[in-house]
Design a protein around this motif. Structure first.
Motif, mmCIF file in Angstrom:
data_model
loop_
_atom_site.group_PDB
_atom_site.id
_atom_site.type_symbol
_atom_site.label_atom_id
_atom_site.label_comp_id
_atom_site.label_asym_id
_atom_site.label_seq_id
_atom_site.Cartn_x
_atom_site.Cartn_y
_atom_site.Cartn_z
ATOM 1 N N SER A 17 10.659 13.549 5.109
ATOM 2 C CA SER A 17 9.388 12.859 4.893
ATOM 3 C C SER A 17 9.503 11.768 3.830
ATOM 4 N N LEU A 18 10.441 11.922 2.893
ATOM 5 C CA LEU A 18 10.660 10.894 1.868
ATOM 6 C C LEU A 18 11.144 9.576 2.483
ATOM 7 N N LYS A 19 11.737 9.656 3.666
ATOM 8 C CA LYS A 19 12.181 8.452 4.363
ATOM 9 C C LYS A 19 11.015 7.740 5.051
ATOM 10 N N LEU A 20 9.917 8.452 5.239
ATOM 11 C CA LEU A 20 8.774 7.926 5.985
ATOM 12 C C LEU A 20 7.582 7.532 5.112
ATOM 13 N N PHE A 21 7.492 8.132 3.920
ATOM 14 C CA PHE A 21 6.319 7.942 3.067
ATOM 15 C C PHE A 21 6.729 7.572 1.656
ATOM 16 N N ASP A 22 5.820 6.909 0.960
ATOM 17 C CA ASP A 22 6.076 6.503 -0.421
ATOM 18 C C ASP A 22 5.956 7.679 -1.385
ATOM 19 N N LYS A 23 5.055 8.605 -1.078
ATOM 20 C CA LYS A 23 4.837 9.750 -1.958
ATOM 21 C C LYS A 23 4.510 10.980 -1.109
ATOM 22 N N MET A 54 0.844 -1.190 0.000
ATOM 23 C CA MET A 54 0.000 0.000 0.000
ATOM 24 C C MET A 54 0.885 1.248 0.000
ATOM 25 N N ASN A 55 0.564 2.185 -0.878
ATOM 26 C CA ASN A 55 1.316 3.441 -0.942
ATOM 27 C C ASN A 55 0.885 4.365 0.191
ATOM 28 N N LYS A 56 1.853 4.836 0.939
ATOM 29 C CA LYS A 56 1.579 5.777 2.013
ATOM 30 C C LYS A 56 1.896 7.178 1.491
ATOM 31 N N VAL A 57 0.843 8.015 1.418
ATOM 32 C CA VAL A 57 0.954 9.359 0.856
ATOM 33 C C VAL A 57 0.796 10.386 1.971
ATOM 34 N N ALA A 58 1.642 11.407 1.945
ATOM 35 C CA ALA A 58 1.531 12.515 2.901
ATOM 36 C C ALA A 58 1.392 13.821 2.128
ATOM 37 N N ILE A 59 0.602 14.717 2.675
ATOM 38 C CA ILE A 59 0.379 16.037 2.087
ATOM 39 C C ILE A 59 1.212 17.053 2.864
ATOM 40 N N TYR A 60 2.010 17.828 2.146
ATOM 41 C CA TYR A 60 2.817 18.887 2.767
ATOM 42 C C TYR A 60 2.340 20.225 2.212
ATOM 43 N N PRO A 61 1.379 20.855 2.907
ATOM 44 C CA PRO A 61 0.831 22.119 2.419
ATOM 45 C C PRO A 61 1.643 23.319 2.895
ATOM 46 N N GLY A 62 1.659 24.363 2.090
ATOM 47 C CA GLY A 62 2.333 25.598 2.481
ATOM 48 C C GLY A 62 2.228 26.625 1.380
ATOM 49 N N THR A 63 2.715 27.812 1.672
ATOM 50 C CA THR A 63 2.714 28.856 0.644
ATOM 51 C C THR A 63 3.942 28.740 -0.242
ATOM 52 N N PHE A 64 5.054 28.317 0.316
ATOM 53 C CA PHE A 64 6.309 28.150 -0.435
ATOM 54 C C PHE A 64 6.590 29.402 -1.271
ATOM 55 N N ASP A 65 6.579 30.529 -0.599
ATOM 56 C CA ASP A 65 6.723 31.840 -1.268
ATOM 57 C C ASP A 65 7.958 32.577 -0.782
ATOM 58 N N PRO A 66 9.162 32.094 -1.084
ATOM 59 C CA PRO A 66 9.545 30.945 -1.895
ATOM 60 C C PRO A 66 9.897 29.755 -1.018
ATOM 61 N N ILE A 67 10.211 28.636 -1.671
ATOM 62 C CA ILE A 67 10.691 27.449 -0.968
ATOM 63 C C ILE A 67 12.088 27.744 -0.400
ATOM 64 N N THR A 68 12.363 27.209 0.787
ATOM 65 C CA THR A 68 13.652 27.417 1.451
ATOM 66 C C THR A 68 14.262 26.065 1.816
ATOM 67 N N TYR A 69 15.494 26.106 2.302
ATOM 68 C CA TYR A 69 16.123 24.874 2.764
ATOM 69 C C TYR A 69 15.387 24.280 3.970
#
Length: 164
Positions: free
Chosen positions: A25-31, A1-16
């Motif tokens: 989160s890529l270590k914890l979820f499939d997508k 089963m694919n485990k999907v997580a949603i990462y919401p934000g404004t990303f205005d702009p994206i930072t480190y």
């Protein structure tokens, strides 16, 4: 089963700081669905299409992260509705400092009330990135400061073009 997580934000702009959360989160979820907010009550520097482009370039061009594991989308709905759309029961949120916690705690509680099947997971960025905020990055670049330690090359280019 694919485990999907949603990462919401404004990303205005994206930072480190955002990128740390995504990498962890890529270590914890499939997508991971990086959901760029397009709520009209915010005063964005970049419109949602520009922010999606900036996030895509940062993640896939600059950092060469796996496109199969990350989807970048725009949204103007409730985050819980986005979870339903992508069959996810996890919302990711980044924490920088204790000052973020109260707002994030309330937001997680409201999302839980809207859908009690959804869990919010808080991830902290690495110590050296905890002080970074999109707001400060924009202020520094506007005043011709060096932001190499805060975001990716393509994001810096987009910021500089915006302020020229």
């Amino acid at each position: 089963m694919n485990k999907v997580a949603i990462y919401p934000g404004t990303f205005d702009p994206i930072t480190y700081g955002h990128i740390d959360v995504i990498k962890k989160s890529l270590k914890l979820f499939d997508k991971i669905v990086v959901a760029v907010s397009d709520v009209s009550n915010k005063n964005y520097l970049f419109n949602s299409n520009e922010r999606i482009d900036i996030v895509n370039k940062a993640l896939f061009k600059d950092l060469k992260l796996n496109r199969k594991k990350i989807l970048v989308v725009s949204f103007s709905s409730l985050t819980t509705d986005l979870c339903k759309k992508y069959k996810s029961n996890v919302i990711l949120r980044g924490l920088r400092a204790v000052s973020d916690f109260e707002y994030e705690f309330q937001l997680a509680g409201m999302n839980r009330k809207l859908n009690n099947n959804i869990e919010t997971i808080f991830l902290m960025s690495d110590v050296e990135n905890q002080i970074i905020s999109s707001k400060f990055v924009k202020e520094i670049v506007k005043l011709n400061g060096d932001i190499k330690k805060f975001t990716t090359k393509s994001t810096i280019k987009s910021l500089k073009e915006k302020y020229e």
